[in-house]
Structures are given as C-alpha cells and as structure tokens.
Design an enzyme around this catalytic site. Structure first.
Site, PDB file in Angstrom:
ATOM      1  CD  GLU A 185      -1.687  -2.402   1.586  1.00 57.31           C
ATOM      2  OE1 GLU A 185      -0.500  -2.611   1.909  1.00 57.31           O
ATOM      3  OE2 GLU A 185      -2.570  -3.287   1.646  1.00 57.31           O
ATOM      4  CE  LYS A 199     -16.763  -7.425   3.466  1.00 62.11           C
ATOM      5  NZ  LYS A 199     -15.995  -8.627   3.842  1.00 62.11           N
ATOM      6  CG  MET A 211      22.214  13.383   3.200  1.00 59.42           C
ATOM      7  SD  MET A 211      23.344  14.550   2.413  1.00 59.42           S
ATOM      8  CE  MET A 211      22.394  15.096   1.006  1.00 59.42           C
ATOM      9  CG  PHE A 253      -9.394 -10.311  10.900  1.00 54.35           C
ATOM     10  CD1 PHE A 253      -8.133 -10.687  11.360  1.00 54.35           C
ATOM     11  CD2 PHE A 253      -9.627 -10.289   9.530  1.00 54.35           C
ATOM     12  CE1 PHE A 253      -7.137 -11.042  10.473  1.00 54.35           C
ATOM     13  CE2 PHE A 253      -8.627 -10.638   8.641  1.00 54.35           C
ATOM     14  CZ  PHE A 253      -7.375 -11.018   9.097  1.00 54.35           C
ATOM     15  CD  GLN A 254      -7.059  -7.700   7.358  1.00 53.26           C
ATOM     16  OE1 GLN A 254      -7.984  -7.489   6.587  1.00 53.26           O
ATOM     17  NE2 GLN A 254      -5.868  -8.125   6.962  1.00 53.26           N
TER      18      GLN A 254
END
Lengths: 578, 202
Positions: free
Chosen positions: A67, A179, A493, A129-130
């Site tokens: 993602e 959902k 750097m 869940f999630q």
C-alpha cells in the site's frame, strides 16, 4: 393524500436508482474524471473491488505490491498530471501502510483521495479482525478525513473529498468506508460535485492594498530577489510567474519543490535554494533588499538558521495559505491569495526593469561554484564515476524533456542541482518528508499521469531497497519506467554528515545490496550495471531507447560529498563550497 | 537572556466556531499537543447559532505562538472562525463543586458565613455530606478550597472556563456570509492580517 402527491411538481421528484454504496463510490470517481486507481484489495474493501470488476473499461486499476507503493504511485500520478491521485486500501494493515504516503502528501501539498475499507459498523471498537482506528491515526497527516458508515453519505462525502483535496492548498483526504456501507443498497440520485463548504475558504479574497504595497516595495528595490516554490505549480501559474519574472527583470531561485516552473536555462533562473542549493542564491538571500517569496513556505532546509535569514530584507510573501504568513519568516507585505490571481495583478503594477548589475553578481558566485564544485562533479577526468556526471550525461540525452523522479539522499540533491528541467511538473521528489523509497512507486504513478513523457527514476542503493517490490507492479502493468540506481554502497547522505560532523564515525551506513540487475531480471525487467566512465553515455542511451522499463545501475564513488552545503545551525550566507 | 528578552507569556482565550463533526476535537487538540503545549482548559458547547459549536480553549503562551496556533486551527476544514483574546478582553467564569462532611460543617463552621463570604450556594445538603457550588475566576474558586480544607474537603472539581468576548457582536450575521458561495471580504478576510497596519508604517 393522493391528490397531494399528484400536485407535487415533476421537477422535485428526483430520478433515483437502487445501487450499492460501492457502485455510488465508483460512479463518483468517474464523475470526477478519475481514470487510474492504485490499490490493493483485502477483506474490508472487497465489496468495492467486486463492483470495480464491472468498471474495468472506465477505470484502470493498478495492482501495487504494497500500500505504501500504492500511495506513492498516487502521489507521482498527481504530481505529473495535476489531477487528484486515487488510492484504494483495505482496513487495518492496508490503511496503516498508507500513513507514510499521507504524511508525504500532506507536507508536499499533493492532492489525493484515499479510500480505505473498514470493518462493519457494528464491529467498530471491538478489536475486530483487521480493525484499526484509521481516522484517528491519519488525522495529523490528512487535510481532511471522514468515516462513512451509511451508504447514503457516499455521494456527498466523495464530492467533498475531491473538492477539499484539490482546492486551495491541496492535500490528501482519506475516506474510511465500513463494509456494511459498501454493501448497502440505497436510492441513488446521482452525483453532484461540491463547490462550496460553509466552513472552508480555499481561495482568499485578494486585497488590493497589499498588492499595491508589494509593487511599491519591488519598484523601489535596488537588489530584489525572487524565491519560488511549488505553489507556482500547484496554482498552475507558470506563465503568470514567468511574466512577472521577465517584466521585473529580477533574479529568481527555486526550492526543489518549485523546480521547473521556469526552465533551468532561463536567463533569470539563478538556481536552487537551500542546504545543497547553489552558492549565489544562498549568499544573496542575505544581501538582497526585497525578498519576494512566491508559493513557498520557508522550510528550514531552505532558510538555514532563521535568526540570520534575510534580516536585512523587506519580505513580500505570496501564499494561498494564511497559516504560512509569518510562520517562519516575518513578512513586510503579505500577499495572501491564489498566485494565479495575485501574480498578474502584481505584474501589472511593476515597472519593467533589468537588474543587469545585480544579476551579474549572481553569475560571479556561479563562476566560483563552477570552478570549485561543479567542474569536478560534472567533468571529472579520472577516478570513480560521480553522481553529477551521470546526471550531466542524462541531460545530454533527454535535453531536459524527461520527468525526473528522485528518492531521498545525496543522489536527490545532485539530481535536483544538475538535472535540466524544461517543463513544469517534471521534477518529482519527496521534498518535505524526505521519504526514502518514494521514487520507484512515484515514477510508476508519474508515468501513468504523463504517458507521453520519458520518466526516469533516480534512486540510491538504500532507497531502492525500501520499495523494490514495486518492480512487480512494473512487471504486471507493463509500464515503461527508466530506473537508474546510483550505487555508492553507502547510505550516502548520513555518511556525509557522519564524516563532516561526527568525526567519520560511520555508524551503520555501510549497506550491501543484492545484484540489482538480477533482481530486475527476476521481474522480467532488462538491466545493466556499469562502473566505467567509457560505458556511461552508451548505457544511458541504451536505457532511454530500450522498449519498456529498464534498470541501470551505475556504480559511483563511495565517499563523494554533496557540496555546496549549508551546515545545520548555520546561516545561508555561511554556505560551504568544500 | 535577561528577563526583558523573555517572550511574555500570558493566558489567552481561544474561541473557535466549528461545524459539529465527530473527530474535530481531536483535530484541534493535536495542533496543541504536536507543539507540546498544554491546554489549561477546554470547553465545548453549543453557540448562539444552532448546529454551530463553540470551543473555549485556554492556554498560557506568547501572542506570537497563539496567533500561529489560531491560524492552524482556522485552517481546518470544519472550523469557521477562530478568535484569541487576553483575559481582559473577555468575560469569563469557571464553576466549582466542593463536597464536605455535613456534620463537620454544621458543628465547626457557620455554613451561612461560608456561603456569604465566598459567594457560594449549597446544591445538596444530605445527612452525610453537603455540596457547595461557586462560580468565578480561578482565584475565587481556589479561595474556597482553602477555606473548606480544614473542614475535611472530600471532593473538589472545577469546570473548564467559559468566556464571552467583550467586543464581539456574535456570529449570527457572519454565518449568513459563510453560507453564501461568494461571501464578503469581512468573512473571508484573515482577522489576523487586519491588525498589521503597524507593520507597514515601519
């Protein structure tokens, strides 16, 4: 009752159709002119993906590999096209993986609309869940966010989301949709774009007196100096800006986010500001009498030590965001407004001038920088390859027409310093947040946003390993991105700072890499690795003329430093050439 | 640094007019916490206009910081307007409740005297305890704590500050401007830029 219903005027009876929240969402995207979505499916966003299955002709969905890659691609798309980038992710880990990209887009004012799935509304707060509290996690890194729990909200919320993302000072918006709302059928009346929110004032009214005061200051100035940033690009005011620069005859320097608003070769373009910017612009900041800041926010990497920054100058600050006025640098005249509107008003009041002598002084500094820094960097006669000469050779081939996407670190500073930009929106980099791993996915997005351009991603060996999984996205989508890894076998750097400020205590900057060409090969992407000067031009030519994506690894000097440099805590006029 | 060079910190009352939106409290609060600024007092309430909420926030800071914070708050999409005022520019009150054992109070002190001298009133008098209430400035509500402490103060609580801006003519007229697609200059104008005239006469 019957008669009453018959008396209702026909116009008030809106045509509705039963659709799901997911369909209403996709309908909104199409109405907003979205053509490309970067995303990754998962449990809580499945109804949207199910609906998307039937929209494949109108909406191109690019399946990313992570993602974070998705949101950086969305940023690259937005930056190259000037449109709103759209990203899909599922709940929980899908959503939290967006956070780095949101922070990046927030600080660099990139318009995004991110859609995240969320668990069913009745499960919110149950540690389902999630389930993650995405709204609260993303509040500090979004311009606006909203959780939808009922499908009937979707058309209006999406309209607000796009309006907020792209209007005023742009930024990322996240819409979290449970959902049940994605599944819920409701009476859909069609999509109405948003053009007004009561509490939101994206475009300030321009005040005439400030324009007049600014013009008076500039007209009377002996040593005026323009510094510009991304605001010129975001306001689509490149031609208005050029008109002001040319009429006023004032030397102009850019922040890395503003690069390309006028071409690198423009006679009044005196170079890059900031920590690794050019010598002249940094020194002259502390010599000018009127400093005209346009669409830039006085980032600490640009100003160096604030209490020694342009103290001698009267400051005119043009910005669309009132919170930027006086935030870091005290303004003499604030020209608050959209620079698309304010620039022409200001230009009209300016006297045509040529600050020949003043401009020549910038060129004197240029010559010193050329002699002490640039010549060795761009035209070394022996020794290992330098990053600068790679960029120089690239310029010779692209002629400044390519979109250059950079990651973060030494190669980024070198690329921004030496790459030629003929066009606006051709320097895409992570400016404010400094997100390593940005370039590869952003380059993918940039190419989707500007198909007719050559897109070259310039990445360090460290940054590339942060998001190299997006080679899979290139493989699957077949997009044509040129990937150039400048490999110095160090986190360069940080190593440079350790060398200069930490007595060469090289603490954990020694990074090893896989065989990048073999890695690319594993993804069916052709590649090549070179380390000899004699091979450079040919390899770059091969990369650019290759049909499809190509990975070119260039082994460069291990311990080169980027100069000039304004050391941290120092004033811009204390810039070091070596 | 001498004492004179120290930036002058004082209490500021920040008044925020907002839409009634879930999550906005957090969005505003993090503007302070991000800069590690303590919020001394925070009150949310309805305003003179239906559906518009009003936050009263008190912090102790320099005006420069307060101005920057106010701009960051006003920048939030659902915030209509932000004002900041010093204590002498507002009328403000805090409410405090004190619970003390009734028997001690009845035996050892004259309840009537306590009430009169401290502008308090008894909200509840039960056999086991009495609850007093007082409203006023911090010093006033603090004063009664000291008075009641010897009598076995059981519980004390003070509310957030509510404040009315003295020179404000309210938000009713402004809100109609906000509702217009093309509002007038006054509403769209950044209030903090208005007082900049001094800067130009330098």
């Amino acid at each position: 009752m019957e008669t009453l219903q018959q008396e209702l005027p026909a116009a008030e009876k809106k045509e509705t159709r039963k659709v799901s929240g997911s369909v209403a969402l996709l309908d909104a995207l199409i109405a907003e002119g979205v053509d490309t979505i970067f995303g990754y499916p998962g449990g809580a966003i499945m109804p949207i993906y199910d609906a998307l299955y039937d929209y494949s002709e109108q909406l191109t969905h690019i399946l990313v590999r992570h993602e974070q890659g998705g949101i950086h691609a969305g940023q690259g798309y937005a930056r190259s096209s000037g449109k709103v980038g759209v990203v899909f992710a599922t709940s929980g880990p899908g959503a939290t993986n967006l956070v780095t990209g949101l922070a990046d887009a927030q600080i660099d004012s990139t318009p995004l609309v991110c859609i995240t799935g969320q668990v069913f509304a009745h499960l919110l707060g149950t540690d389902a869940f999630q389930e993650t509290d995405v709204i609260n996690i993303t509040t500090p890194v979004t311009k606006w966010n909203y959780q939808v729990t009922d499908a009937t909200e979707i058309p209006e919320v999406l309209a607000k989301a796009f309006y907020i993302a792209k209007s005023g000072r742009p930024g990322p918006v996240l819409i979290d949709i449970t959902k049940n709302a994605q599944l819920q059928q409701f009476d859909y009346e069609g999509y109405i774009p948003c053009s007004h929110i009561r509490s939101y004032r994206p475009k300030p009214i321009v005040r005439k007196e400030y324009i007049e005061q600014a013009a008076a200051l500039i007209n009377n100035a002996k040593k005026p100096f323009i510094i510009w940033g991304q605001g010129v690009l975001l306001g689509r005011a490149e031609s208005e800006f050029k008109a002001l620069v040319e009429k006023s005859g004032i030397p102009a320097a850019w922040t890395i986010m503003g690069a390309g608003a006028i071409p690198t070769d423009h006679p009044q373009n005196v170079g890059m500001l900031g920590m690794h910017g050019n010598y002249g612009p940094n020194v002259m900041t502390n010599e000018c009498d009127v400093l005209i800041a346009i669409g830039m926010r006085f980032d600490d990497r640009v100003t160096g030590r604030l209490d020694k920054y342009a103290k001698q100058a009267q400051v005119v600050h043009l910005d669309i965001d009132p919170a930027e006025i006086d935030k870091n640098v005290k303004t003499t005249v604030p020209v608050w407004g959209d620079c698309k509107e304010t620039l022409p008003l200001l230009t009209r009041l300016l006297e045509p001038k040529q600050h020949t002598g003043w401009l020549a002084r910038f060129r004197e500094f240029d010559e010193q920088e050329q002699e002490i820094v640039i010549n060795q960097e761009l035209h070394p006669q022996s020794g290992e390859l330098t990053m600068g000469e790679v960029i120089y050779q690239l310029n010779e081939l692209t002629k400044g027409e390519a979109i250059i996407v950079t990651d973060v670190g030494q190669h980024q500073m070198v690329a921004c310093r030496y790459a030629k930009f003929n066009n606006t929106r051709s320097n895409i980099t992570s400016g404010g947040l400094g997100t390593m791993g940005f370039a590869l996915p952003a380059a993918i997005g940039a190419k989707f946003g500007a198909r007719d351009k050559t897109v070259v991603a310039i990445i360090g060996d460290g940054g590339f390993q942060m998001t190299l999984q997006e080679l899979g996205t290139i493989m699957q989508s077949g997009i044509d991105v040129k990937i150039m890894i400048l490999n110095n076998r160090f986190l360069g750097m940080v190593r440079q700072w350790q060398q200069l400020f930490h007595e060469k205590r090289y603490s954990f900057v020694n990074i090893t890499s896989p065989d990048f060409v073999q890695v690319a090969k594993g993804y069916y992407i052709d590649g090549k690795s070179i380390s000899d000067r004699a091979d450079l031009a040919g390899a770059l030519q091969e990369m650019l003329s290759h049909k499809g994506s190509f990975l070119l690894e260039v082994m460069v000097a291990k311990e080169n430093n980027v100069f000039p440099m304004v050391p941290q805590g120092c004033s811009v006029s204390e810039i070091r050439l070596k | 640094m001498t004492a004179q060079d120290q930036p002058f910190k004082q209490e500021f009352n920040i008044t925020v007019y907002t839409e009634n939106q879930i999550g906005l409290l957090n969005r505003i609060a993090i503007i302070f916490t991000r800069r590690k600024i303590n919020i001394d007092s925070l009150n949310t309430s309805p305003s003179e206009i239906e559906s518009i909420h009003r936050f009263n926030i008190v912090i102790t800071e320099t005006e420069d910081v307060v101005r920057k914070l106010s701009r960051q708050i006003e920048k939030q999409v659902e915030v209509l307007k932000v004002y900041y005022n010093t204590n002498d520019e507002v009328i403000w009150q805090e409410l405090a409740l004190y619970k003390v054992p009734t028997d001690v109070i009845a035996e050892k002190a004259s309840v009537e005297r306590l009430l009169r001298e401290n502008g308090a009133r008894a909200v509840v008098i039960r056999k086991d305890y009495t609850v007093f209430e007082t409203t006023g400035h911090r010093e006033e509500t603090d004063a009664l704590i000291k008075v009641l402490q010897p009598y076995g103060l059981i519980e004390f609580v003070r509310s957030a500050r509510v404040a009315i801006i003295k020179h404000s003519d309210g938000f009713n007229r402004k809100i109609r401007e906000f509702e217009r697609i093309d509002p007038g200059q006054e509403v769209i104008e950044n209030e903090f830029l208005n007082s900049r005239e001094k800067v130009f006469t330098m």
